[in-house]
Design a protein around this motif. Structure first.
Motif, PDB file in Angstrom:
ATOM      1  N   ALA A 189       0.828  -1.207   0.000  1.00 19.82           N
ATOM      2  CA  ALA A 189       0.000   0.000   0.000  1.00 19.82           C
ATOM      3  C   ALA A 189       0.862   1.256   0.000  1.00 19.82           C
ATOM      4  O   ALA A 189       0.605   2.207  -0.749  1.00 19.82           O
ATOM      5  CB  ALA A 189      -0.931  -0.001   1.211  1.00 19.82           C
ATOM      6  N   THR A 190       1.906   1.268   0.837  1.00 22.07           N
ATOM      7  CA  THR A 190       2.748   2.468   0.952  1.00 22.07           C
ATOM      8  C   THR A 190       3.567   2.698  -0.307  1.00 22.07           C
ATOM      9  O   THR A 190       3.596   3.809  -0.857  1.00 22.07           O
ATOM     10  CB  THR A 190       3.674   2.346   2.164  1.00 22.07           C
ATOM     11  N   VAL A 191       4.243   1.657  -0.759  1.00 26.51           N
ATOM     12  CA  VAL A 191       5.100   1.810  -1.945  1.00 26.51           C
ATOM     13  C   VAL A 191       4.258   2.172  -3.162  1.00 26.51           C
ATOM     14  O   VAL A 191       4.603   3.098  -3.919  1.00 26.51           O
ATOM     15  CB  VAL A 191       5.916   0.527  -2.191  1.00 26.51           C
ATOM     16  N   SER A 192       3.143   1.476  -3.379  1.00 25.94           N
ATOM     17  CA  SER A 192       2.294   1.778  -4.539  1.00 25.94           C
ATOM     18  C   SER A 192       1.717   3.186  -4.435  1.00 25.94           C
ATOM     19  O   SER A 192       1.606   3.894  -5.455  1.00 25.94           O
ATOM     20  CB  SER A 192       1.158   0.752  -4.643  1.00 25.94           C
ATOM     21  N   GLY A 193       1.363   3.624  -3.226  1.00 19.15           N
ATOM     22  CA  GLY A 193       0.827   4.973  -3.063  1.00 19.15           C
ATOM     23  C   GLY A 193       1.854   6.044  -3.383  1.00 19.15           C
ATOM     24  O   GLY A 193       1.543   7.036  -4.043  1.00 19.15           O
ATOM     25  N   LEU A 194       3.096   5.838  -2.916  1.00 13.80           N
ATOM     26  CA  LEU A 194       4.145   6.809  -3.205  1.00 13.80           C
ATOM     27  C   LEU A 194       4.472   6.853  -4.696  1.00 13.80           C
ATOM     28  O   LEU A 194       4.686   7.935  -5.265  1.00 13.80           O
ATOM     29  CB  LEU A 194       5.390   6.479  -2.392  1.00 13.80           C
ATOM     30  N   VAL A 195       4.503   5.692  -5.335  1.00 11.19           N
ATOM     31  CA  VAL A 195       4.759   5.654  -6.780  1.00 11.19           C
ATOM     32  C   VAL A 195       3.627   6.348  -7.537  1.00 11.19           C
ATOM     33  O   VAL A 195       3.863   7.087  -8.505  1.00 11.19           O
ATOM     34  CB  VAL A 195       4.930   4.196  -7.254  1.00 11.19           C
ATOM     35  N   ALA A 196       2.379   6.137  -7.084  1.00  9.46           N
ATOM     36  CA  ALA A 196       1.243   6.807  -7.717  1.00  9.46           C
ATOM     37  C   ALA A 196       1.378   8.322  -7.595  1.00  9.46           C
ATOM     38  O   ALA A 196       1.106   9.068  -8.548  1.00  9.46           O
ATOM     39  CB  ALA A 196      -0.057   6.340  -7.072  1.00  9.46           C
ATOM     40  N   LEU A 197       1.801   8.783  -6.416  1.00 14.00           N
ATOM     41  CA  LEU A 197       1.988  10.221  -6.205  1.00 14.00           C
ATOM     42  C   LEU A 197       3.053  10.779  -7.149  1.00 14.00           C
ATOM     43  O   LEU A 197       2.874  11.840  -7.765  1.00 14.00           O
ATOM     44  CB  LEU A 197       2.372  10.485  -4.759  1.00 14.00           C
TER      45      LEU A 197
ATOM     46  N   TRP B  73      -2.345  15.329 -23.475  1.00 20.36           N
ATOM     47  CA  TRP B  73      -2.180  13.976 -24.017  1.00 20.36           C
ATOM     48  C   TRP B  73      -0.810  13.414 -23.690  1.00 20.36           C
ATOM     49  O   TRP B  73      -0.645  12.199 -23.530  1.00 20.36           O
ATOM     50  CB  TRP B  73      -2.412  13.982 -25.534  1.00 20.36           C
ATOM     51  N   LEU B  74       0.210  14.273 -23.615  1.00 23.29           N
ATOM     52  CA  LEU B  74       1.540  13.788 -23.239  1.00 23.29           C
ATOM     53  C   LEU B  74       1.561  13.303 -21.793  1.00 23.29           C
ATOM     54  O   LEU B  74       2.301  12.388 -21.450  1.00 23.29           O
ATOM     55  CB  LEU B  74       2.571  14.908 -23.417  1.00 23.29           C
ATOM     56  N   ALA B  75       0.745  13.931 -20.962  1.00 21.98           N
ATOM     57  CA  ALA B  75       0.713  13.563 -19.541  1.00 21.98           C
ATOM     58  C   ALA B  75      -0.210  12.388 -19.263  1.00 21.98           C
ATOM     59  O   ALA B  75      -0.119  11.771 -18.192  1.00 21.98           O
ATOM     60  CB  ALA B  75       0.269  14.768 -18.709  1.00 21.98           C
ATOM     61  N   LEU B  76      -1.095  12.046 -20.208  1.00 22.63           N
ATOM     62  CA  LEU B  76      -2.097  11.016 -19.960  1.00 22.63           C
ATOM     63  C   LEU B  76      -1.513   9.657 -19.570  1.00 22.63           C
ATOM     64  O   LEU B  76      -2.007   9.022 -18.627  1.00 22.63           O
ATOM     65  CB  LEU B  76      -3.009  10.880 -21.187  1.00 22.63           C
ATOM     66  N   PRO B  77      -0.466   9.140 -20.260  1.00 24.32           N
ATOM     67  CA  PRO B  77       0.070   7.830 -19.864  1.00 24.32           C
ATOM     68  C   PRO B  77       0.532   7.795 -18.409  1.00 24.32           C
ATOM     69  O   PRO B  77       0.278   6.814 -17.697  1.00 24.32           O
ATOM     70  CB  PRO B  77       1.257   7.627 -20.826  1.00 24.32           C
ATOM     71  N   LEU B  78       1.203   8.842 -17.973  1.00 27.60           N
ATOM     72  CA  LEU B  78       1.664   8.872 -16.590  1.00 27.60           C
ATOM     73  C   LEU B  78       0.494   9.017 -15.622  1.00 27.60           C
ATOM     74  O   LEU B  78       0.528   8.463 -14.518  1.00 27.60           O
ATOM     75  CB  LEU B  78       2.656  10.021 -16.403  1.00 27.60           C
ATOM     76  N   LEU B  79      -0.533   9.738 -16.021  1.00 30.31           N
ATOM     77  CA  LEU B  79      -1.714   9.859 -15.176  1.00 30.31           C
ATOM     78  C   LEU B  79      -2.409   8.507 -15.038  1.00 30.31           C
ATOM     79  O   LEU B  79      -2.854   8.133 -13.945  1.00 30.31           O
ATOM     80  CB  LEU B  79      -2.671  10.889 -15.765  1.00 30.31           C
ATOM     81  N   LEU B  80      -2.496   7.755 -16.132  1.00 29.73           N
ATOM     82  CA  LEU B  80      -3.080   6.413 -16.065  1.00 29.73           C
ATOM     83  C   LEU B  80      -2.239   5.500 -15.181  1.00 29.73           C
ATOM     84  O   LEU B  80      -2.772   4.692 -14.409  1.00 29.73           O
ATOM     85  CB  LEU B  80      -3.206   5.831 -17.477  1.00 29.73           C
ATOM     86  N   GLY B  81      -0.897   5.625 -15.306  1.00 31.18           N
ATOM     87  CA  GLY B  81      -0.025   4.846 -14.439  1.00 31.18           C
ATOM     88  C   GLY B  81      -0.249   5.180 -12.977  1.00 31.18           C
ATOM     89  O   GLY B  81      -0.265   4.286 -12.110  1.00 31.18           O
TER      90      GLY B  81
ATOM     91  N   MET C 232      -3.018   6.175 -11.673  1.00 27.94           N
ATOM     92  CA  MET C 232      -4.294   5.582 -11.279  1.00 27.94           C
ATOM     93  C   MET C 232      -4.148   4.085 -11.012  1.00 27.94           C
ATOM     94  O   MET C 232      -4.751   3.549 -10.068  1.00 27.94           O
ATOM     95  CB  MET C 232      -5.334   5.836 -12.373  1.00 27.94           C
ATOM     96  N   VAL C 233      -3.335   3.399 -11.823  1.00 24.36           N
ATOM     97  CA  VAL C 233      -3.118   1.963 -11.626  1.00 24.36           C
ATOM     98  C   VAL C 233      -2.441   1.705 -10.282  1.00 24.36           C
ATOM     99  O   VAL C 233      -2.860   0.840  -9.503  1.00 24.36           O
ATOM    100  CB  VAL C 233      -2.285   1.381 -12.785  1.00 24.36           C
ATOM    101  N   PHE C 234      -1.365   2.461 -10.000  1.00 19.70           N
ATOM    102  CA  PHE C 234      -0.663   2.274  -8.725  1.00 19.70           C
ATOM    103  C   PHE C 234      -1.545   2.675  -7.545  1.00 19.70           C
ATOM    104  O   PHE C 234      -1.496   2.047  -6.484  1.00 19.70           O
ATOM    105  CB  PHE C 234       0.636   3.076  -8.716  1.00 19.70           C
ATOM    106  N   ALA C 235      -2.348   3.728  -7.711  1.00 16.63           N
ATOM    107  CA  ALA C 235      -3.251   4.142  -6.637  1.00 16.63           C
ATOM    108  C   ALA C 235      -4.297   3.064  -6.368  1.00 16.63           C
ATOM    109  O   ALA C 235      -4.639   2.790  -5.205  1.00 16.63           O
ATOM    110  CB  ALA C 235      -3.926   5.463  -7.001  1.00 16.63           C
ATOM    111  N   ALA C 236      -4.788   2.437  -7.445  1.00 12.24           N
ATOM    112  CA  ALA C 236      -5.759   1.359  -7.269  1.00 12.24           C
ATOM    113  C   ALA C 236      -5.134   0.178  -6.540  1.00 12.24           C
ATOM    114  O   ALA C 236      -5.764  -0.445  -5.678  1.00 12.24           O
ATOM    115  CB  ALA C 236      -6.292   0.923  -8.633  1.00 12.24           C
ATOM    116  N   ARG C 237      -3.884  -0.125  -6.882  1.00 14.18           N
ATOM    117  CA  ARG C 237      -3.212  -1.227  -6.187  1.00 14.18           C
ATOM    118  C   ARG C 237      -2.988  -0.889  -4.717  1.00 14.18           C
ATOM    119  O   ARG C 237      -3.136  -1.750  -3.842  1.00 14.18           O
ATOM    120  CB  ARG C 237      -1.877  -1.533  -6.866  1.00 14.18           C
ATOM    121  N   SER C 238      -2.647   0.360  -4.417  1.00 14.08           N
ATOM    122  CA  SER C 238      -2.467   0.771  -3.030  1.00 14.08           C
ATOM    123  C   SER C 238      -3.781   0.643  -2.261  1.00 14.08           C
ATOM    124  O   SER C 238      -3.814   0.135  -1.126  1.00 14.08           O
ATOM    125  CB  SER C 238      -1.967   2.215  -2.975  1.00 14.08           C
TER     126      SER C 238
END
Length: 389
Positions: free
Chosen positions: A124-132, A156-164, A166-172
């Motif tokens: 939870a902690t590592v995934s949350g920090l990576v999401a941030l 659009w350039l920022a979208l891939p990182l924003l999706l990433g 969201m994925v890490f935040a969901a895992r956290s």
């Protein structure tokens, strides 16, 4: 030797992809005129991300919690380097102490997480920090693309990182909601994890493509900027200042806002070249351009029209204010003499001033009046300014 599962083979492909991308960034740092510090940090990001996947596979094979902790730390450091590289590339501060604190927190949580009962806390902690970090990187790219590069498609350039993010935040969040299952899932060979590996493969590639696009956009912006500047004085070249004049004339027609121009010519410039050589003449022109930049407003536009002749566009300025600007420039040149090889001398200029007369006035006519006023200033003794009739 243990046989690799389909899930582990899929994640091994991710590691190979990251290794190739790391090599690409390292080569780019060596041969492409970009921010090499950022490129090298992105290379390290790819290398550490790929290494973390290999370590995770090793942890799955050996059931080693220590290896899992090392893999988490590699992921955190890699994402930190990616975010820091983007900050440096976009000209924003990237303090080491903040990143050191973040990595320290990951190390501490990973160490605590060695105990099985704290595994979910680690995830939870590592995934949350990576999401941030991914969210911050996405924001920095968005702001840089829109504000500094003027790109309408910056988000659009920022979208891939924003999706990433969201994925890490969901895992956290899932580690908090379902702590008993989230840690064990990575070691399971199932279609979900194979699909996760494929998603990670595509996401990681899109991450890097976004960074490549960011570099490409900046290179294009830099090339466009250089194509509009005079190489000697770093002011607009003749084509660019001519475009600025016509653009301002169109704005003036719409808004009925006045504007003026200064036609400036360095006095006795041929004598400088004859006495000191062309290198001195070039330095004198740079000095003149520097003084003009210091005296003019941010909205004013300076262009080299040719040789020792310059044009200054003064938006929103009537003839009275334009004459005051000419006087300020003349005084500034007298206060700041030009120095060459230990010898100091004043550079003087003759200035022709012309103001826009209204919708029927054309840029060519405006420049012709300014040029006639400049010629009159020279014929009346130089080191003066005259208003075009």
């Amino acid at each position: 030797m243990p046989t690799l599962s389909a899930t582990e083979i899929a994640f091994l492909m991710v590691a190979c992809q990251q290794a190739v991308l790391a090599l690409g960034w390292a080569i780019g740092a060596a041969v492409v005129p970009i921010d090499r510090r950022s490129a090298l940090q992105w290379a390290c990001y790819a290398l550490l991300t790929g290494a973390s996947v290999v370590i995770f596979i090793g942890a799955s094979q050996t059931k080693s919690e220590e290896l899992r902790a090392v893999a988490n730390i590699c992921v955190a450091i890699g994402i930190v380097l990616m975010e820091r590289g983007v900050r440096q590339f976009t000209g924003r501060s990237a303090p080491w102490w903040a990143y050191a604190l973040l990595v320290g927190a990951v190390v501490a949580v990973s160490w605590v997480g060695l105990a099985p009962q704290y595994g979910a806390l680690r995830v939870a902690t590592v995934s949350g920090l990576v999401a941030l970090l991914c969210a911050l990187t996405a924001w920095n790219i968005h702001v840089y693309a829109r504000r500094d590069l003027g790109l309408a498609f910056g988000p659009w350039l920022a979208l891939p990182l924003l999706l990433g993010a969201m994925v890490f935040a969901a895992r956290s969040a899932r580690a908090v909601v379902a702590p008993d299952t989230v840690v064990a899932e990575l070691a399971v060979n199932n279609s979900l994890n194979i699909g996760s590996a494929v998603v990670f493969l595509v996401t990681a590639l899109v991450f890097h493509l976004a960074l490549v696009a960011l570099v490409g956009m900046r290179l294009m912006a830099e090339l466009r900027r250089l194509s509009r500047l005079d190489g000697l004085t770093d002011v607009f070249n003749r084509r660019a200042i001519d475009e600025q004049l016509h653009d301002e004339a169109r704005r003036a027609v719409r808004s009925q806002r006045p504007f003026s121009v200064l036609m400036i010519d360095a006095d006795y410039f041929k004598d400088i070249n004859d006495r000191f050589g062309h290198a001195a003449g070039d330095d004198a022109l740079r000095h003149l351009a520097k003084i003009m930049k210091a005296q003019m407003r941010d909205v004013d536009r300076i262009g080299r029209f040719g040789g020792e002749e310059f044009v200054v566009l003064l938006p929103g300025t009537a003839s009275t204010e334009a004459l005051s600007a000419a006087e300020r420039l003349r005084d500034a040149l007298l206060r700041r003499p030009w120095a060459w090889q230990g010898e100091s001398m004043s550079l003087t200029v003759s200035i022709g001033v012309a103001a826009w007369r209204g919708p029927q006035d054309e840029v060519a006519s405006l420049l012709k009046r300014a040029d006639a006023a400049l010629y009159r200033a020279k014929s009346l003794g130089r080191d003066r300014f005259e208003l075009g009739s």
